[in-house]
Design a protein around this motif. Sequence first.
Motif, mmCIF file in Angstrom:
data_model
loop_
_atom_site.group_PDB
_atom_site.id
_atom_site.type_symbol
_atom_site.label_atom_id
_atom_site.label_comp_id
_atom_site.label_asym_id
_atom_site.label_seq_id
_atom_site.Cartn_x
_atom_site.Cartn_y
_atom_site.Cartn_z
ATOM 1 N N ARG A 48 2.316 -0.283 3.158
ATOM 2 C CA ARG A 48 2.349 1.119 3.550
ATOM 3 C C ARG A 48 3.776 1.512 3.839
ATOM 4 N NH1 ARG A 48 -2.453 1.914 6.085
ATOM 5 N NH2 ARG A 48 -3.946 0.347 5.386
ATOM 6 N N GLY A 49 4.065 2.746 3.619
ATOM 7 C CA GLY A 49 5.426 3.179 3.887
ATOM 8 C C GLY A 49 6.360 2.890 2.738
ATOM 9 N N ASP A 50 5.880 2.121 1.772
ATOM 10 C CA ASP A 50 6.746 1.770 0.640
ATOM 11 C C ASP A 50 7.155 3.019 -0.131
ATOM 12 O OD1 ASP A 50 7.317 0.809 -2.205
ATOM 13 O OD2 ASP A 50 7.179 -1.064 -1.101
ATOM 14 N N ILE A 53 9.863 5.074 1.727
ATOM 15 C CA ILE A 53 11.193 4.478 1.679
ATOM 16 C C ILE A 53 11.744 4.476 0.263
ATOM 17 C CG2 ILE A 53 12.541 2.429 2.223
ATOM 18 C CD1 ILE A 53 11.467 3.816 4.642
#
Lengths: 244, 313, 497
Positions: A48-50, A53
């Motif tokens: 997650r968050g990939d 970013i």
Amino acid sequence: MRAPVDKNNDLLLFTEGLPCTQAEQFCSECPPDKKTKVEDLFQFSRGRGDVHISIIAACLALFFFAMFFTQTGWDNRKLPDGFASYLAHQFGLIDLDGKVTRFGRILKQSWVAPMFCLTVLVPTALWNLRASLKEHLWRKRFLLPTKASFEVVKYIEAFEFVIYFIAYTMLVPIFGYLLATVFLGVFLPWRLGYRGRLWLLRGFSCSVAVVIVFRTLLQIKTPVSIWLYDLMPAPLRGFLLTYF
Amino acid sequence: MKKLAAIAALSASTVLSGALPAQAEYPTTPVQFVVPWPPGDFEDILTRMIAAKMEEMTGVSASVVNKPGGGDGPFPGALEVLNGPADGSMVGSFVIGVPIVGPMIDIGIEEDSFTPVGIFLTYPFVLAASGDAPYANMAELAAHAQNNDVVLGHFGAGLTPTKASFAAAKKMGFEFADDSAFDMLDCNTLSSGDADVVNTTLALIEPCLDEINILANIGSEPIAKLSGVKTLAAQSGINDLELWNGLFVKKGTPQEVIDKLDEVAAATMASAEAQALMAETGARVYWQDMAASQERIEADRAKNAELGAILND
Amino acid sequence: MDAFLLGLESLLQPAVLLAIVIGSVGGVVIGAVPGIGPAIAIAILLPATVFLDDLVSLVLLLGIYGSSMYGGAIPAILINTPGTPVNALTTYDGYAMTRRGAPSRALSLAYSASFFGGCFSIAAALIALFAFGPYLRDLGALFGQRDILMAAILGAVLLIAAHRKTMVIAAMLFGFGFLIAMIGRQTTRKIDRFTFDIEYLYSGFNLIVVIVGIFALSQALNLMVGKDDDPPEARISGGLFTGFRDLISNKLIAVISACYGTVMGIIPGVGEFVAQFFSYSTARAISKDPARFGHGSPEGLLASETSNNAVPAAAMIPLLALGVPGEALTAMMMVVFFDAGIKPGPDIFDTNPDFLFSLFSALFLVNVFVLITLLFSTKFIAKMIYIPNRFLGAMIMILSFVGVYSIRNSFVDCIFAVIFGYIGFILRRLNWPLVPIVLGLVLGSIILERLTAGAGQIKTALDLINRPVSGTLFVVILMVMGFIIWTSIRNRRKHFQ
């Protein structure tokens, strides 16, 4: 890869007849550990968050690409006229008359290295973004969880400690290295939830040990004008400045 | 009770002030000598001798820190000293380029940014080529360079020896096809063909001295060790600007700091070790104090301007 | 032989011996504690080594590097948590042995395997350097600026190729690292890249600031934000000497694994992980009892521990011989070389042969000292495993300040270190590799320096590759890039799951 492990009953695994087959290259009867899952070392899945970013990384890469034209000396470049024929000559394809600029003179210019760097950076950033978006959309399509709120909470928590570090850096010129380090060494464990006198003592002694080893013994450089030490009488001040 | 406390306090302060050097006398804190080049060369060796002597003479820890600037030469290291405190805890060991060329490039060094403590070393700077080059002195190089490409390797385009080499080339009617700035110029540079002619100090090419051709030395006198090698000034007609290295402190440093450093350095240069260095290597080791150094710097400014004029013609 | 004696002489000084002791014991403890690894310790100590003598600092750092893998085996075997990531495979058979009630056998096997691996690669390195060293000196003429440039580019390409599933991310992060290396202004060379007229950026980013940030501060943040583990109690009983017998009865596997470790160490960009995996697979393939692998096979444990300890000494070889570091830890040690005035490169054999000998002998002494210490104090060191993670993170944060400030007495450096720490923290949470950024910075500065220095002799583009060494390396680069492209095309055919 294997059947899920029942944590309470892992005595069950203490037999030879295990779900670990010959076909699997790397497997073990031991429950997968929490820190590094060995099979993950050669596999990679986007967490997650990939996506977020990756977007930021791609924007950064494009930002530098945009800045390339003004910030690297590109506007002062000295390239020979007729660059196409010059390049052809360089690779031995055609012959040019007259004085040919040496290739080295072009390579030495300030914008050459950034250009090579950006030819690696920008395509890979964009490719990574594409792969990340693809994965994200795939997960959404299959109604898998995609919210990154947990990650964002962690980022904010980490930021708090960044602030503590910066505050520590600012305290050193005021209170001196020893005192500032002891403050941090006692405050941080307390903030992290370690209460009780024993923990205070541990934090205190670790920070004092760090100061003694690095400042007193190894004489690492620390700020030379310290407000608190300046208030001290002269001989003590010299002593404190040298050893603490 | 009060009397006891007073005696205790008095004895404590006596003990303390006896144990530590008095506040006013320099040095009280560790001293750092900044050498803006990679370690190993003459200025590094001599500065380390000075630091050792300072430790010996004052008991305070003195160390040498190398801060090479890569292609930017000594300037980053010099800027660090400039940005440090003006209390003698950071002393620069700089070449002529810092006070003379520094103010001319826009990096924050002015003509009076540094106060010289003294000058102690003249480098045995030479122009060298590999042994199988078809030239053994400047005239032959000039002839060869008319029809062939000769590449010069140097420590930075703004540095005095580089400018001297280019000025000499111009005066003698030839041009280097190209040039490169290196962080380190030694035997390997010549043997691997990275440069055809290098502008370097004798210490760095010492191991292969027998296998290379020294074309000229850059200085006011020929080097005794190198027989048959004439100065660049003699061969080309430019002035004999020398490359020297001196100790500098930031402007505004108290005079007693300068005096103490002067004392330590003068003692170091007179020592047997330093003089032996001179005899073995061809470097000139001496000590010129603050006044003499300031005069010399002014004279060298004029010589440098002359070289600049030749290059800009 | 003078070099031998001179090297021995510089080795037997009290400061160096003290560094051996501190490096070994410190390295074992650092390896044993699962929150920290050699990278963090070296990142923190690196600035401090400026204040120490050159051989002492290198021995200290190398000692930590070499002994951390010994320590990392302890929690791997006792509580199924690798102390350093390279001990990952040790958990497979090591913890299985513990569960069968033979932890001391596993530990002693791990120690003796590590010792064998370490000594093997040190011996190989010494033989290689001293047998080929004199020829290397003659070959020095072949290694000019352009050749080292190609070697650095090859290192970069191999590094990216080694991250098999994350190649694009590794390449992108390498690009960012390279970008950071480029920021700066050199007025004498008319170079001004991305400084945006900000004065702090004129001198560029210091390598140590980035390293301390990306390795140490990021882990500190990661630990502080995470949870404390509750590791189960581990009891060791029995002697620790039984493992040697296992080592001797499996000589072949030990030698093969040590060879893998040595070779992988020499190739830039590869490192311990790949060495471990290759040797484990090979050991399993040639073993008489492959079914036992994963269930407490001594051969499996032997294979993984031997190969990962064979890497450190071998990883020094590309650094010493070419000046091109193959991985992050040796890249950090390169800084110490420069501070010490030792120029790594083909003529190091000419200029500092005694230093080479002292270095490797010191590494050997580290291995010996670690082995002896561990045989008697494993129980004590095992207690270190229980330091809670978040407290550890706090301590790492305190230690990081020390190094960063002392580089340039700059407050802004500390700010940037923590910014890089934050970036590293985000990368860790995403499971993105950290090493490419650091190597992008290091190899990038090497590439920049060599390009500008070598540009003088480059008349046409072909001059970059028409020398024997640079030409060969260029061909190898093309081959590796071809391999990368081929595997990524092949992987695209297999859809992600």
